[in-house]
Scaffold this motif. Sequence first.
Motif, PDB file in Angstrom:
ATOM      1  N   GLU A 182      95.003 -28.578  32.015  1.00  0.00           N
ATOM      2  CA  GLU A 182      93.774 -28.137  32.679  1.00  0.00           C
ATOM      3  C   GLU A 182      94.063 -27.010  33.678  1.00  0.00           C
ATOM      4  OE1 GLU A 182      90.023 -30.107  35.166  1.00  0.00           O
ATOM      5  OE2 GLU A 182      91.730 -31.334  34.511  1.00  0.00           O
ATOM      6  N   ASP A 183      95.167 -27.151  34.424  1.00  0.00           N
ATOM      7  CA  ASP A 183      95.544 -26.083  35.366  1.00  0.00           C
ATOM      8  C   ASP A 183      95.859 -24.786  34.628  1.00  0.00           C
ATOM      9  OD1 ASP A 183      95.210 -27.880  37.400  1.00  0.00           O
ATOM     10  OD2 ASP A 183      97.345 -28.418  37.523  1.00  0.00           O
ATOM     11  N   LEU A 184      96.599 -24.897  33.511  1.00  0.00           N
ATOM     12  CA  LEU A 184      96.930 -23.712  32.728  1.00  0.00           C
ATOM     13  C   LEU A 184      95.679 -23.047  32.178  1.00  0.00           C
ATOM     14  CD1 LEU A 184      99.077 -21.887  31.473  1.00  0.00           C
ATOM     15  CD2 LEU A 184      99.229 -23.500  29.559  1.00  0.00           C
ATOM     16  N   LEU A 185      94.731 -23.862  31.738  1.00  0.00           N
ATOM     17  CA  LEU A 185      93.489 -23.313  31.207  1.00  0.00           C
ATOM     18  C   LEU A 185      92.705 -22.588  32.294  1.00  0.00           C
ATOM     19  CD1 LEU A 185      91.567 -23.061  28.820  1.00  0.00           C
ATOM     20  CD2 LEU A 185      90.590 -25.285  29.455  1.00  0.00           C
ATOM     21  N   LYS A 186      92.719 -23.147  33.489  1.00  0.00           N
ATOM     22  CA  LYS A 186      92.030 -22.480  34.594  1.00  0.00           C
ATOM     23  C   LYS A 186      92.676 -21.121  34.897  1.00  0.00           C
ATOM     24  CE  LYS A 186      90.350 -26.657  36.897  1.00  0.00           C
ATOM     25  NZ  LYS A 186      90.431 -27.499  38.119  1.00  0.00           N
ATOM     26  N   LYS A 187      94.022 -21.085  34.902  1.00  0.00           N
ATOM     27  CA  LYS A 187      94.719 -19.823  35.153  1.00  0.00           C
ATOM     28  C   LYS A 187      94.383 -18.790  34.078  1.00  0.00           C
ATOM     29  CE  LYS A 187      98.666 -21.855  37.576  1.00  0.00           C
ATOM     30  NZ  LYS A 187     100.136 -22.061  37.550  1.00  0.00           N
ATOM     31  N   ARG A 188      94.357 -19.220  32.833  1.00  0.00           N
ATOM     32  CA  ARG A 188      94.023 -18.297  31.744  1.00  0.00           C
ATOM     33  C   ARG A 188      92.600 -17.776  31.890  1.00  0.00           C
ATOM     34  NH1 ARG A 188      96.591 -21.365  26.415  1.00  0.00           N
ATOM     35  NH2 ARG A 188      98.802 -21.030  26.962  1.00  0.00           N
ATOM     36  N   ASN A 189      91.703 -18.646  32.293  1.00  0.00           N
ATOM     37  CA  ASN A 189      90.317 -18.209  32.483  1.00  0.00           C
ATOM     38  C   ASN A 189      90.212 -17.182  33.615  1.00  0.00           C
ATOM     39  OD1 ASN A 189      89.360 -19.831  30.419  1.00  0.00           O
ATOM     40  ND2 ASN A 189      88.944 -21.585  31.781  1.00  0.00           N
ATOM     41  N   ARG A 190      90.965 -17.421  34.696  1.00  0.00           N
ATOM     42  CA  ARG A 190      90.943 -16.450  35.798  1.00  0.00           C
ATOM     43  C   ARG A 190      91.516 -15.106  35.353  1.00  0.00           C
ATOM     44  NH1 ARG A 190      92.605 -20.936  38.979  1.00  0.00           N
ATOM     45  NH2 ARG A 190      94.769 -20.202  38.873  1.00  0.00           N
ATOM     46  N   THR A 191      92.619 -15.156  34.630  1.00  0.00           N
ATOM     47  CA  THR A 191      93.229 -13.910  34.130  1.00  0.00           C
ATOM     48  C   THR A 191      92.280 -13.174  33.204  1.00  0.00           C
ATOM     49  OG1 THR A 191      95.412 -14.943  34.280  1.00  0.00           O
ATOM     50  CG2 THR A 191      95.217 -12.948  32.931  1.00  0.00           C
ATOM     51  N   LEU A 192      91.591 -13.923  32.343  1.00  0.00           N
ATOM     52  CA  LEU A 192      90.657 -13.299  31.420  1.00  0.00           C
ATOM     53  C   LEU A 192      89.503 -12.649  32.167  1.00  0.00           C
ATOM     54  CD1 LEU A 192      89.820 -12.766  28.516  1.00  0.00           C
ATOM     55  CD2 LEU A 192      88.711 -15.018  28.485  1.00  0.00           C
ATOM     56  N   ARG A 193      89.008 -13.314  33.196  1.00  0.00           N
ATOM     57  CA  ARG A 193      87.926 -12.716  33.978  1.00  0.00           C
ATOM     58  C   ARG A 193      88.391 -11.447  34.684  1.00  0.00           C
ATOM     59  NH1 ARG A 193      86.728 -18.194  35.218  1.00  0.00           N
ATOM     60  NH2 ARG A 193      87.864 -18.011  37.199  1.00  0.00           N
ATOM     61  N   GLU A 194      89.624 -11.503  35.203  1.00  0.00           N
ATOM     62  CA  GLU A 194      90.161 -10.301  35.868  1.00  0.00           C
ATOM     63  C   GLU A 194      90.290  -9.139  34.884  1.00  0.00           C
ATOM     64  OE1 GLU A 194      93.804 -11.579  37.540  1.00  0.00           O
ATOM     65  OE2 GLU A 194      92.885 -12.727  39.176  1.00  0.00           O
ATOM     66  N   LEU A 195      90.762  -9.437  33.669  1.00  0.00           N
ATOM     67  CA  LEU A 195      90.883  -8.381  32.666  1.00  0.00           C
ATOM     68  C   LEU A 195      89.520  -7.812  32.292  1.00  0.00           C
ATOM     69  CD1 LEU A 195      93.606  -9.932  30.324  1.00  0.00           C
ATOM     70  CD2 LEU A 195      93.875  -7.996  31.885  1.00  0.00           C
ATOM     71  N   LEU A 196      88.539  -8.703  32.164  1.00  0.00           N
ATOM     72  CA  LEU A 196      87.197  -8.229  31.842  1.00  0.00           C
ATOM     73  C   LEU A 196      86.630  -7.355  32.961  1.00  0.00           C
ATOM     74  CD1 LEU A 196      85.678 -11.478  30.245  1.00  0.00           C
ATOM     75  CD2 LEU A 196      86.368  -9.375  29.066  1.00  0.00           C
ATOM     76  N   GLU A 197      86.895  -7.753  34.194  1.00  0.00           N
ATOM     77  CA  GLU A 197      86.421  -6.948  35.320  1.00  0.00           C
ATOM     78  C   GLU A 197      87.115  -5.583  35.342  1.00  0.00           C
ATOM     79  OE1 GLU A 197      87.078  -9.268  38.756  1.00  0.00           O
ATOM     80  OE2 GLU A 197      85.435 -10.700  38.358  1.00  0.00           O
TER      81      GLU A 197
END
Length: 235
Positions: free
Chosen positions: A199-214
């Motif tokens: 779950e922690d890893l998934l949260k990190k991936r989601n944050r990274t993905l949002r940063e890339l999208l931004e």
Amino acid sequence: MEVPRRALPNIARPQKLHRMTVTLDITARFPGKDHNSTLQRPDMDRTYRKAIEAAWPRLVRDLVLKPTFLQRLRTHGVFSQEVLNIIQNEPTPVLQKSLMLKLLMNRDSRQFHQFCQVLSDSGYHSLARALEDPQTDQREQAEALKEEVTSLQQQNRLLARRVRQLEVDQQRTNKKLAEITAELRSKDSRYATQSSADEDLLKKRNRTLRELLEMEEQYRRRMTKQRDGRGQKLL
């Protein structure tokens, strides 16, 4: 002038009727040619009386007064048909058999042996033996009881062994169940830990993905501004 009265006929006064009571002697033997023979019949031997008293519970419990049995009693001269009718008029089988045994104790030794013969002919061999030879019957009953006690003791020992084996099996089952429970709890704990890490890893991936999208969105905006600026300069 006075009229003379007619004389009444001389009628005898009826006598008072008395209820007639008929008593049936159910203890007497069958009458023969000599009436005195019924009064001088020999009594039953005391040994036979004791045998009847000793076997009384078994006779009342096991004996069944079927029509064929009663017919044999009449044929062998143990009881007359009138006595059998009196026995059958008792309301319950227990009372019928009890009355029959009471009447039998008022018979002579010959009729006692005839009764035993009727028992044998009717298939009640053990009851006949209990009356004719009570000592042998008591020995056989004691031996049978001893064998039954021995059999029960053997069964008790087998049951005790079975109970001990079941207790050992139960202990093994409880131990195995405890091991399985501990293993399941350990797996649940590892699964919970792994789930938390995933779950922690998934949260990190989601944050990274949002940063890339931004970052991509910012890049597009910057490129759009640059194209718009170049177009205005050309105009």
